[in-house]
Design a protein around this motif. Sequence first.
Motif, PDB file in Angstrom:
ATOM      1  N   PHE A 193       0.833  -1.188   0.000  1.00  8.97           N
ATOM      2  CA  PHE A 193       0.000   0.000   0.000  1.00  8.97           C
ATOM      3  C   PHE A 193       0.875   1.248   0.000  1.00  8.97           C
ATOM      4  O   PHE A 193       2.024   1.225   0.419  1.00  8.97           O
ATOM      5  CB  PHE A 193      -0.934   0.009   1.215  1.00  8.97           C
TER       6      PHE A 193
ATOM      7  N   ASP B 131      -3.313   5.993  -5.564  1.00  6.76           N
ATOM      8  CA  ASP B 131      -3.303   5.434  -4.212  1.00  6.76           C
ATOM      9  C   ASP B 131      -3.658   3.962  -4.281  1.00  6.76           C
ATOM     10  O   ASP B 131      -4.629   3.591  -4.939  1.00  6.76           O
ATOM     11  CB  ASP B 131      -4.331   6.139  -3.321  1.00  6.76           C
ATOM     12  N   GLN B 132      -2.886   3.154  -3.562  1.00  4.47           N
ATOM     13  CA  GLN B 132      -3.128   1.714  -3.501  1.00  4.47           C
ATOM     14  C   GLN B 132      -3.194   1.334  -2.025  1.00  4.47           C
ATOM     15  O   GLN B 132      -2.183   1.289  -1.347  1.00  4.47           O
ATOM     16  CB  GLN B 132      -1.973   0.985  -4.200  1.00  4.47           C
ATOM     17  N   GLN B 133      -4.404   1.132  -1.514  1.00  2.00           N
ATOM     18  CA  GLN B 133      -4.575   0.733  -0.115  1.00  2.00           C
ATOM     19  C   GLN B 133      -4.574  -0.779   0.040  1.00  2.00           C
ATOM     20  O   GLN B 133      -4.260  -1.289   1.096  1.00  2.00           O
ATOM     21  CB  GLN B 133      -5.869   1.323   0.453  1.00  2.00           C
TER      22      GLN B 133
ATOM     23  N   TRP C 187       1.267   5.442  -2.099  1.00  2.93           N
ATOM     24  CA  TRP C 187       0.830   6.384  -3.119  1.00  2.93           C
ATOM     25  C   TRP C 187       1.990   6.805  -4.005  1.00  2.93           C
ATOM     26  O   TRP C 187       3.152   6.633  -3.667  1.00  2.93           O
ATOM     27  CB  TRP C 187       0.176   7.603  -2.471  1.00  2.93           C
TER      28      TRP C 187
END
Length: 189
Positions: A40, A80-82, A42
Amino acid sequence: MAFSLLLPGAVRAMPGANRQTLPLPHLDGGGNRKRQQDDFGWWKSNLRDCRLLGPSLAPGRAVPVASPQQTAGCDQLRLDQQISGLLRISFLRLQHLDNVAAGKVVFVGLLEQGSQPMRCRQGRCEPRWPLRVRVSVVSEARFGPMGLVKGLPTTRLARGHCHLDYPLIHCRAASPDGIEWQAEARLRA
């Protein structure tokens, strides 16, 4: 509520209780948290040029549900990768330009087969181009000169896609009731 330990790394409620599965941190033998590969974070980049098309981009208006399409520019792209495989693609207008408020249009969706999640370390990521995203949600927000939200941000279910082929970015989506959003941008080298 009573819990029983299930391996690996989950806790589940006992039979008859409200069933829930909760993740546990992975620990080494000494009780310390194991360092796992970050998935996760950005990434952001300034844009050479950008064109946004959407209902809330009209100058000086709150976000109407059924307004005509309006166009605006933007100056930054943020990814964004959560969760690995879920990507949020934000097109940001950082200042008031041509009587259009600062704001953002965000496309959210899952990576399509063949696209790789971003490589992240300590919250900072690097995209693995090209990326293909199947969009399921679009949101918009506008901000006043002091950075405060103007009106209520909108979030709508939508169907569409984003193609991120460095340096070109293209997103397009529509809600079930026909509201459309489109973004085209070129990253700075």
